[in-house]
Design a protein around this motif. Structure first.
Motif, mmCIF file in Angstrom:
data_model
loop_
_atom_site.group_PDB
_atom_site.id
_atom_site.type_symbol
_atom_site.label_atom_id
_atom_site.label_comp_id
_atom_site.label_asym_id
_atom_site.label_seq_id
_atom_site.Cartn_x
_atom_site.Cartn_y
_atom_site.Cartn_z
ATOM 1 N N GLN A 178 0.824 -1.207 0.000
ATOM 2 C CA GLN A 178 0.000 0.000 0.000
ATOM 3 C C GLN A 178 0.863 1.263 0.000
ATOM 4 O O GLN A 178 0.557 2.232 -0.700
ATOM 5 N N GLY A 183 -0.978 2.552 -4.501
ATOM 6 C CA GLY A 183 -2.222 2.345 -5.239
ATOM 7 C C GLY A 183 -2.055 1.785 -6.628
ATOM 8 O O GLY A 183 -3.047 1.482 -7.297
ATOM 9 N N VAL A 186 -2.338 -3.001 -6.320
ATOM 10 C CA VAL A 186 -3.393 -3.353 -5.375
ATOM 11 C C VAL A 186 -3.447 -4.873 -5.230
ATOM 12 O O VAL A 186 -3.653 -5.597 -6.197
ATOM 13 N N GLU A 190 -5.458 -5.348 0.449
ATOM 14 C CA GLU A 190 -5.859 -3.955 0.274
ATOM 15 C C GLU A 190 -7.235 -3.853 -0.365
ATOM 16 O O GLU A 190 -8.043 -2.984 -0.004
#
Length: 238
Positions: A178, A183, A186, A190
């Motif tokens: 993370q 982002g 992923v 998460e």
């Protein structure tokens, strides 16, 4: 059951699952290779040097996963230590993208799993009978032959156990990818956390159950074989 049917037909879930599988497998391979090298080196050190080396292997256990992740950000970012060093010596002219992507996540995960793999491999390599090595040397076997035809086969149960352990652990990584993935990488943990934050409890629970079944099934299959079970427990089969 509709939640499980939704998982099977969701492109987003399949994309996250594929990413998780790829990252976990690559982390497993790199961690076990690096851990084997360190464990093999520990085995051939003097007692004093081994104790010092083991201390450095254990140091990451005492550092928070958050601290380690942000430390890697400092090292790997475009203005970080590695990029600055490479640019100062003239090897590169533009900073490399080493973090906030899949590469950064894998580096952080490998670093996190290294102590586990190293200690597990070292415990099992210590149980190999050195008289076999001495016999091979007395018969004229070269070091490369001894390593490939004796060390690797005898340590294979430990390698398999380490692979399974690292792979299962990697499937549930959350904080490290993370932060270091930002982002762009992923993974399932998460994704589950995101579903919970948006109150999609059915999807989150179904994914968690699937992940639990995969991990439990892997451990069950592992423990069915006596050699692998002994390696997992750190026992000598002799």
């Amino acid at each position: 059951m509709q939640n499980y049917q939704g998982l099977a037909s969701s492109n987003a879930v399949w994309k996250v699952a594929t990413t998780t599988l790829n990252v976990s497998l690559l982390t497993m391979v790199l961690t076990v290779i690096a851990g084997y090298i360190v464990a093999f080196g520990l085995l051939h050190m003097t007692l004093k040097a081994r104790n010092i080396a083991l201390f450095f292997v254990l140091v990451p256990f005492w550092i928070s996963v958050l601290v380690r992740a942000f430390a890697w950000v400092t090292v790997l970012r475009r203005e970080g230590v590695i990029n600055s060093l490479l640019m100062d010596v003239g090897l590169i002219h533009q900073p490399l993208d080493l973090v906030y992507n899949r590469l950064g996540a894998i580096i952080g995960m490998v670093h996190y799993m290294m102590p586990f793999a190293t200690l597990l491999l070292f415990a099992n390599l210590s149980g190999i009978d050195h008289r076999i090595i001495q016999a091979a040397r007395s018969l004229g076997a070269r070091p490369a032959t001894i390593f490939l035809r004796i060390w690797i086969p005898l340590s294979m149960p430990a390698i398999v156990v380490s692979c399974v352990f690292v792979f299962i652990y990697s499937l549930g990584f959350l904080i490290t990818p993370q932060i270091l993935g930002a982002g762009r990488t992923v993974m399932l943990a998460e994704f589950i956390a995101t579903q919970m934050s948006t109150l999609r409890w059915g999807v989150a629970t179904a994914l968690a159950v699937v992940l639990l079944v995969i991990c439990s099934g892997s451990v069950f299959l592992l423990m069915r074989r006596p050699a692998l079970r002994a390696a997992f427990e750190g026992r000598d089969l002799r």
